[in-house]
Design an enzyme around this catalytic site. Structure first.
Site, PDB file in Angstrom:
ATOM      1  CB  ALA A  52      -0.898  -0.017   1.228  1.00 54.61           C
ATOM      2  CD  GLU A  99      -2.552  -7.633   2.610  1.00 51.52           C
ATOM      3  OE1 GLU A  99      -2.206  -6.449   2.380  1.00 51.52           O
ATOM      4  OE2 GLU A  99      -3.243  -7.955   3.585  1.00 51.52           O
TER       5      GLU A  99
HETATM    6  C1  HXC Z   1       5.045   4.403  -1.068  1.00 53.71           C
HETATM    7  C2  HXC Z   1       6.997   3.431  -1.827  1.00 53.71           C
HETATM    8  C3  HXC Z   1       6.604   2.190  -1.283  1.00 53.71           C
HETATM    9  C4  HXC Z   1       5.335   2.112  -0.610  1.00 53.71           C
HETATM   10  C5  HXC Z   1       8.531   1.948  -2.212  1.00 53.71           C
HETATM   11  N1  HXC Z   1       8.177   3.239  -2.386  1.00 53.71           N
HETATM   12  N2  HXC Z   1       7.589   1.297  -1.538  1.00 53.71           N
HETATM   13  N3  HXC Z   1       6.221   4.522  -1.717  1.00 53.71           N
HETATM   14  N4  HXC Z   1       4.600   3.251  -0.531  1.00 53.71           N
HETATM   15  N5  HXC Z   1       4.868   0.982  -0.089  1.00 53.71           N
HETATM   16  C6  HXC Z   1       8.956   4.271  -3.090  1.00 53.71           C
HETATM   17  C7  HXC Z   1      10.109   4.765  -2.243  1.00 53.71           C
HETATM   18  O1  HXC Z   1       9.676   5.730  -1.315  1.00 53.71           O
HETATM   19  C8  HXC Z   1      11.016   5.351  -3.288  1.00 53.71           C
HETATM   20  O2  HXC Z   1      10.532   6.616  -3.718  1.00 53.71           O
HETATM   21  C9  HXC Z   1      10.823   4.400  -4.463  1.00 53.71           C
HETATM   22  O3  HXC Z   1       9.564   3.751  -4.242  1.00 53.71           O
HETATM   23  C10 HXC Z   1      11.896   3.335  -4.551  1.00 53.71           C
HETATM   24  O4  HXC Z   1      11.971   2.664  -3.303  1.00 53.71           O
HETATM   25  P1  HXC Z   1      13.363   2.479  -2.498  1.00 53.71           P
HETATM   26  O5  HXC Z   1      13.025   2.196  -1.101  1.00 53.71           O
HETATM   27  O6  HXC Z   1      14.275   3.608  -2.778  1.00 53.71           O
HETATM   28  O7  HXC Z   1      13.936   1.171  -3.228  1.00 53.71           O
HETATM   29  P2  HXC Z   1      14.830   0.006  -2.599  1.00 53.71           P
HETATM   30  O8  HXC Z   1      15.925   0.593  -1.735  1.00 53.71           O
HETATM   31  O9  HXC Z   1      15.205  -0.866  -3.745  1.00 53.71           O
HETATM   32  O10 HXC Z   1      13.866  -0.809  -1.604  1.00 53.71           O
HETATM   33  C11 HXC Z   1      12.740  -1.506  -2.129  1.00 53.71           C
HETATM   34  C12 HXC Z   1      11.804  -1.934  -0.967  1.00 53.71           C
HETATM   35  C13 HXC Z   1      11.450  -0.692  -0.111  1.00 53.71           C
HETATM   36  C14 HXC Z   1      12.473  -2.986  -0.093  1.00 53.71           C
HETATM   37  C15 HXC Z   1      10.556  -2.552  -1.626  1.00 53.71           C
HETATM   38  O11 HXC Z   1      10.996   0.333  -0.986  1.00 53.71           O
HETATM   39  C16 HXC Z   1      10.387  -0.945   0.909  1.00 53.71           C
HETATM   40  O12 HXC Z   1      10.641  -1.524   1.951  1.00 53.71           O
HETATM   41  N6  HXC Z   1       9.176  -0.469   0.626  1.00 53.71           N
HETATM   42  C17 HXC Z   1       8.065  -0.542   1.589  1.00 53.71           C
HETATM   43  C18 HXC Z   1       7.525  -1.928   1.680  1.00 53.71           C
HETATM   44  C19 HXC Z   1       6.376  -2.028   2.674  1.00 53.71           C
HETATM   45  O13 HXC Z   1       6.550  -1.756   3.860  1.00 53.71           O
HETATM   46  N7  HXC Z   1       5.210  -2.396   2.191  1.00 53.71           N
HETATM   47  C20 HXC Z   1       4.042  -2.574   3.057  1.00 53.71           C
HETATM   48  C21 HXC Z   1       3.223  -1.323   3.043  1.00 53.71           C
HETATM   49  S1  HXC Z   1       1.885  -1.459   4.196  1.00 53.71           S
HETATM   50  P3  HXC Z   1      11.329   7.984  -3.427  1.00 53.71           P
HETATM   51  O14 HXC Z   1      10.514   9.021  -4.130  1.00 53.71           O
HETATM   52  O15 HXC Z   1      11.356   8.125  -1.943  1.00 53.71           O
HETATM   53  O16 HXC Z   1      12.676   7.750  -4.017  1.00 53.71           O
HETATM   54  C22 HXC Z   1       0.694  -2.314   3.393  1.00 53.71           C
HETATM   55  C23 HXC Z   1      -0.619  -2.449   4.122  1.00 53.71           C
HETATM   56  C24 HXC Z   1      -1.679  -3.122   3.282  1.00 53.71           C
HETATM   57  O17 HXC Z   1       0.870  -2.745   2.291  1.00 53.71           O
HETATM   58  C25 HXC Z   1      -3.029  -3.052   3.944  1.00 53.71           C
HETATM   59  C26 HXC Z   1      -3.815  -1.812   3.591  1.00 53.71           C
HETATM   60  C27 HXC Z   1      -5.270  -1.876   4.007  1.00 53.71           C
END
Ligand code: HXC
Length: 257
Positions: free
Chosen positions: A65, A111
Site C-alpha cells: 500500500a 495480498e
Molecule cells: C510508497 C513506496 C513504497 C510504498 C517503495 N516506495 N515502496 N512509496 N509506498 N509501499 C517508493 C520509495 O519511497 C522510493 O521513492 C521508491 O519507491 C523506490 O523505493 P526504495 O526504497 O528507494 O527502493 P529500494 O531501496 O530498492 O527498496 C525496495 C523496498 C522498499 C524494499 C521494496 O521500498 C520498501 O521496503 N518499501 C516498503 C515496503 C512495505 O513496507 N510495504 C508494506 C506497506 S503497508 P522515493 O521518491 O522516496 O525515491 C501495506 C498495508 C496493506 O501494504 C493493507 C492496507 C489496508
C-alpha cells in the site's frame, strides 16, 4: 485512455492489467485500486475475455500500500472510508485471474497477488507482509489468505517478523504455482491464461468457484457445492460439445454457452 496508474491490454481472449507506477514501485494508492478493480470488473463482464493476468514490473509487482498516502490517515478516516475494502471485489469475479509476479510483492502487493486465483512467479520474486515494521498489520486479507496458503507456522513467522520470503521458499510452501525465469514470467502467465481462456468459460468459472469453496467452507459443504456445480455443467452446450468432441476424436469448439 485516461488511466493514470495501470495499462490495460487485450490479447485474444486474455486481458492484461499492468500496474504502472514505476517510480513508487507500483505502491497501491486509492487511484490504482479504483482503476484495477474497475478494469478487472469490465474485463470480467466481457464475453470475449476468458482469463485475466495482473502484473507489475520486473523490479516490483507492488511494494505494498502507498505508505505516503496512508501515513496521515486517522482511525476515523480509515474506518469512515472503509479504506481499501474495494479490493475485495476482485475475489467475486468469475473470470480466472493469474498474478504474474516478478520482484517485490510486499504487504498489499503480496495480498493483491494472493487475491488472484494463482501466482506464477519469476526467479527474482520476493514475498512478504512487512506491515508490522510500520506499526500496522495486513489489511487486504493477508493474514487470512497467507495462512490458508502456507499454514500457520509460516504465516505467523512472516506476519510477526515482517521478513521477506524468496521464491524458492514460496514455491516450497505452495504460495506460487510455478517459478520461471524472470524475463519469461509475463509470457508464461499469458500462455497459461490463453490456455484457460480456450476452455469453456462456464466450466472454468465454475471450477474456480468450486476450488474457492475449499477455502470458504467445511469439507462436507465444499463437496456438496462441488457436486451441484458439477451437475450444472450438464445444462451447458459446452458439456455436450466437449464430450462429443472426445468421442469423435476432434478438438472441441466451445461457445461458452
Ligand atoms: C510508497 C513506496 C513504497 C510504498 C517503495 N516506495 N515502496 N512509496 N509506498 N509501499 C517508493 C520509495 O519511497 C522510493 O521513492 C521508491 O519507491 C523506490 O523505493 P526504495 O526504497 O528507494 O527502493 P529500494 O531501496 O530498492 O527498496 C525496495 C523496498 C522498499 C524494499 C521494496 O521500498 C520498501 O521496503 N518499501 C516498503 C515496503 C512495505 O513496507 N510495504 C508494506 C506497506 S503497508 P522515493 O521518491 O522516496 O525515491 C501495506 C498495508 C496493506 O501494504 C493493507 C492496507 C489496508
Amino acid at each position: 485512455s485516461d488511466l493514470e496508474t495501470i495499462i490495460v491490454e487485450r490479447e485474444g481472449r486474455v486481458g492484461v492489467i499492468t500496474l504502472n507506477r514505476p517510480k513508487a514501485l507500483n505502491a497501491l494508492n486509492t487511484t490504482l485500486m479504483t482503476e484495477v478493480v474497475s478494469a478487472a470488473t469490465e474485463l470480467d463482464r466481457d464475453p470475449d475475455i476468458g482469463a485475466i493476468v495482473i502484473t507489475g514490473s520486473e523490479r516490483a509487482f507492488a511494494a505494498g500500500a502507498d505508505i505516503k498516502e496512508m501515513s496521515s490517515k486517522s482511525y476515523s478516516d480509515v474506518i469512515g472510508e472503509q479504506f481499501f475494502a474495494a479490493w475485495d471485489d476482485l475475489s467475486r469475479l468469475r473470470t480466472p485471474i493469474i498474478a504474474a509476479v516478478t520482484g517485490y510483492a510486499l504487504g498489499g502487493g503480496c495480498e493483491l497477488a494472493m487475491l488472484c486465483d494463482f501466482i506464477i512467479a519469476g526467479e527474482n520474486a520476493v514475498f512478504g507482509q512487512p506491515e508490522i515494521n510500520l506499526g500496522v498489520i495486513p489489511g487486504i486479507g493477508g493474514s487470512q489468505r497467507l495462512t490458508r496458503a502456507v499454514g500457520k507456522a509460516k504465516a505467523m513467522d512472516m506476519v510477526l517478523t515482517g521478513r521477506q520470503m524468496k521464491v524458492e521458499e514460496a514455491e516450497r510452501m505452495g504460495l506460487v504455482s510455478r517459478v520461471v525465469p524472470t524475463e519469461e514470467c509475463l509470457a508464461t502467465a499469458k500462455e497459461v491464461a490463453a490456455t484457460i481462456a480456450s476452455k469453456s468459460f462456464i466450466a472454468t468459472s465454475l471450477a474456480k468457484d468450486a476450488v474457492n469453496r475449499a477455502f470458504e467452507s467445511s469439507l462436507v459443504e465444499g463437496v456438496r457445492a462441488e457436486r451441484a456445480l458439477f451437475y450444472s455443467t450438464f445444462a451447458t452446450d459446452d458439456q455436450t460439445e466437449g464430450m462429443a468432441a472426445f468421442v469423435e476424436k476432434r478438438e472441441p469448439k466451445f461457445t461458452h454457452r
